[in-house]
Design an enzyme around this catalytic site. Structure first.
Site, PDB file in Angstrom:
ATOM      1  N   ARG A 124      -2.108 -15.067   4.059  1.00 28.15           N
ATOM      2  CA  ARG A 124      -2.857 -14.361   5.100  1.00 28.15           C
ATOM      3  C   ARG A 124      -2.169 -14.557   6.457  1.00 28.15           C
ATOM      4  O   ARG A 124      -2.215 -13.682   7.310  1.00 28.15           O
ATOM      5  CB  ARG A 124      -4.313 -14.854   5.152  1.00 28.15           C
ATOM      6  CG  ARG A 124      -5.133 -14.491   3.912  1.00 28.15           C
ATOM      7  CD  ARG A 124      -5.477 -13.021   3.792  1.00 28.15           C
ATOM      8  NE  ARG A 124      -6.386 -12.552   4.826  1.00 28.15           N
ATOM      9  CZ  ARG A 124      -7.011 -11.375   4.807  1.00 28.15           C
ATOM     10  NH1 ARG A 124      -6.802 -10.537   3.793  1.00 28.15           N
ATOM     11  NH2 ARG A 124      -7.794 -11.010   5.770  1.00 28.15           N
ATOM     12  N   ASN A 150      -1.806  -0.275   7.376  1.00 28.04           N
ATOM     13  CA  ASN A 150      -1.266  -1.636   7.552  1.00 28.04           C
ATOM     14  C   ASN A 150      -0.451  -2.147   6.367  1.00 28.04           C
ATOM     15  O   ASN A 150      -0.323  -3.349   6.176  1.00 28.04           O
ATOM     16  CB  ASN A 150      -2.384  -2.607   7.948  1.00 28.04           C
ATOM     17  CG  ASN A 150      -3.474  -2.719   6.913  1.00 28.04           C
ATOM     18  OD1 ASN A 150      -3.507  -1.948   5.967  1.00 28.04           O
ATOM     19  ND2 ASN A 150      -4.357  -3.680   7.076  1.00 28.04           N
ATOM     20  N   LYS A 195       0.832  -1.199   0.000  1.00 29.84           N
ATOM     21  CA  LYS A 195       0.000   0.000   0.000  1.00 29.84           C
ATOM     22  C   LYS A 195       0.877   1.265   0.000  1.00 29.84           C
ATOM     23  O   LYS A 195       2.100   1.174   0.231  1.00 29.84           O
ATOM     24  CB  LYS A 195      -0.913  -0.049   1.223  1.00 29.84           C
ATOM     25  CG  LYS A 195      -1.902  -1.233   1.190  1.00 29.84           C
ATOM     26  CD  LYS A 195      -2.777  -1.252   2.423  1.00 29.84           C
ATOM     27  CE  LYS A 195      -3.807  -2.355   2.372  1.00 29.84           C
ATOM     28  NZ  LYS A 195      -4.735  -2.342   3.531  1.00 29.84           N
ATOM     29  N   THR A 205      -5.929  -8.475  10.386  1.00 25.15           N
ATOM     30  CA  THR A 205      -6.345  -7.108  10.087  1.00 25.15           C
ATOM     31  C   THR A 205      -6.363  -6.232  11.344  1.00 25.15           C
ATOM     32  O   THR A 205      -5.937  -5.086  11.326  1.00 25.15           O
ATOM     33  CB  THR A 205      -7.771  -7.110   9.477  1.00 25.15           C
ATOM     34  OG1 THR A 205      -7.806  -8.088   8.451  1.00 25.15           O
ATOM     35  CG2 THR A 205      -8.147  -5.762   8.929  1.00 25.15           C
ATOM     36  N   HIS A 253      -1.829  -5.351   1.297  1.00 29.32           N
ATOM     37  CA  HIS A 253      -3.110  -6.022   1.035  1.00 29.32           C
ATOM     38  C   HIS A 253      -2.854  -7.428   0.510  1.00 29.32           C
ATOM     39  O   HIS A 253      -1.931  -7.644  -0.275  1.00 29.32           O
ATOM     40  CB  HIS A 253      -3.910  -5.258  -0.030  1.00 29.32           C
ATOM     41  CG  HIS A 253      -5.017  -6.100  -0.592  1.00 29.32           C
ATOM     42  ND1 HIS A 253      -6.202  -6.310   0.083  1.00 29.32           N
ATOM     43  CD2 HIS A 253      -5.103  -6.854  -1.736  1.00 29.32           C
ATOM     44  CE1 HIS A 253      -6.967  -7.139  -0.620  1.00 29.32           C
ATOM     45  NE2 HIS A 253      -6.323  -7.477  -1.726  1.00 29.32           N
ATOM     46  N   GLU A 300      -9.897  -9.968  -7.973  1.00 29.03           N
ATOM     47  CA  GLU A 300      -8.969  -8.840  -7.838  1.00 29.03           C
ATOM     48  C   GLU A 300      -7.910  -8.854  -8.950  1.00 29.03           C
ATOM     49  O   GLU A 300      -7.590  -7.814  -9.516  1.00 29.03           O
ATOM     50  CB  GLU A 300      -8.268  -8.899  -6.480  1.00 29.03           C
ATOM     51  CG  GLU A 300      -9.198  -8.530  -5.333  1.00 29.03           C
ATOM     52  CD  GLU A 300      -8.572  -8.806  -3.968  1.00 29.03           C
ATOM     53  OE1 GLU A 300      -7.348  -9.039  -3.887  1.00 29.03           O
ATOM     54  OE2 GLU A 300      -9.322  -8.787  -2.976  1.00 29.03           O
ATOM     55  N   PHE A 349     -15.178   3.585   7.590  1.00 29.89           N
ATOM     56  CA  PHE A 349     -13.818   3.934   7.151  1.00 29.89           C
ATOM     57  C   PHE A 349     -13.630   3.856   5.635  1.00 29.89           C
ATOM     58  O   PHE A 349     -12.526   4.078   5.140  1.00 29.89           O
ATOM     59  CB  PHE A 349     -12.773   3.058   7.870  1.00 29.89           C
ATOM     60  CG  PHE A 349     -12.993   1.565   7.720  1.00 29.89           C
ATOM     61  CD1 PHE A 349     -12.501   0.868   6.623  1.00 29.89           C
ATOM     62  CD2 PHE A 349     -13.669   0.849   8.701  1.00 29.89           C
ATOM     63  CE1 PHE A 349     -12.697  -0.496   6.489  1.00 29.89           C
ATOM     64  CE2 PHE A 349     -13.870  -0.525   8.581  1.00 29.89           C
ATOM     65  CZ  PHE A 349     -13.383  -1.203   7.474  1.00 29.89           C
ATOM     66  N   TYR A 367     -12.737  -2.433  -2.897  1.00 32.53           N
ATOM     67  CA  TYR A 367     -13.241  -2.494  -1.515  1.00 32.53           C
ATOM     68  C   TYR A 367     -14.770  -2.420  -1.454  1.00 32.53           C
ATOM     69  O   TYR A 367     -15.315  -1.995  -0.438  1.00 32.53           O
ATOM     70  CB  TYR A 367     -12.613  -1.370  -0.682  1.00 32.53           C
ATOM     71  CG  TYR A 367     -11.157  -1.624  -0.323  1.00 32.53           C
ATOM     72  CD1 TYR A 367     -10.788  -2.741   0.426  1.00 32.53           C
ATOM     73  CD2 TYR A 367     -10.149  -0.742  -0.697  1.00 32.53           C
ATOM     74  CE1 TYR A 367      -9.450  -2.985   0.772  1.00 32.53           C
ATOM     75  CE2 TYR A 367      -8.813  -0.975  -0.357  1.00 32.53           C
ATOM     76  CZ  TYR A 367      -8.479  -2.101   0.379  1.00 32.53           C
ATOM     77  OH  TYR A 367      -7.165  -2.336   0.728  1.00 32.53           O
TER      78      TYR A 367
END
Ligand code: UDP
Ligand code: MG
Length: 163
Positions: free
Chosen positions: A99, A126, A23, A105, A129, A140, A71, A63
């Site tokens: 993951r 964070n 990110k 998360t 992704h 995606e 958010f 998203y």
């Protein structure tokens, strides 16, 4: 066909792909190399990568499941605030394993020795992704990459990573 080769081809046929993105905060903080290193050293295979500033439309679509969250607007703004490194990694159980490598998360669950555990403090910054299922990964990858941007090749390390 050689039994070992047949077995290996069977494993490779069931290999999954995941969409990973460093990110804007991860890029700005110089964590692109560390992120790639995690996946490379694990033995996963890089099949696509690009450095882009994602459009707000792409991010809103990415998203979409979170569109009603408090958010959402801030998340799209943050993800659009600078360049990201979008990647596709391939390997056996790559989605589930990634993951774990990424960490949870929730910051309270940022476990040490995960990417988020080692590099992040807050959930809204964070740095990375990763798709949460094989189905969302496929979706995606389809929206972040054109088919021609993914490279189909055999890693020379494959026989040393899979038995
Ligand atoms: N996020 C946030 N606040 C929250 C939860 C999530 O800013 O309370 C952001 C965070 O960047 C997270 C992203 O929204 O990575 C997507 O949330 P999701 O629940 O899908 O988590 P992920 O799949 O990224 O672990
Ligand atoms: Mg998610």
């Amino acid at each position: 066909m050689d039994v070992e080769l047949e077995q290996l081809e069977g494993i490779m046929a069931t290999c999954e792909r995941i969409s990973i993105a460093v990110k804007p905060d991860g890029v700005q903080r110089g964590l692109v190399g560390d992120t790639i290193e995690h996946f490379e050293q694990k033995g996963f295979c890089l099949v696509g990568m690009k450095f882009i500033q994602a459009s707000e439309d792409l991010l809103k679509e990415h998203y979409i499941d979170l569109k009603d969250s408090s958010f959402f607007t801030g998340l799209v703004k943050y993800m659009h605030s600078g360049p990201v490194v979008a990647m596709v990694w391939e390997g056996l159980n790559v989605v589930k394993t990634s993951r774990v490598v990424l960490g949870e998360t929730n910051p309270a669950g940022f476990k040490p020795e995960t990417i988020c555990g080692d590099f992040c403090i807050q959930v809204g910054r964070n740095i990375i992704h990763g798709s949460d299922s094989v189905e969302s990964a496929e979706k995606e990858i389809g929206s972040w990459f054109y088919p021609g941007e993914l490279v189909d090749y055999k890693s020379c390390a494959q026989n040393w990573i899979y038995e």
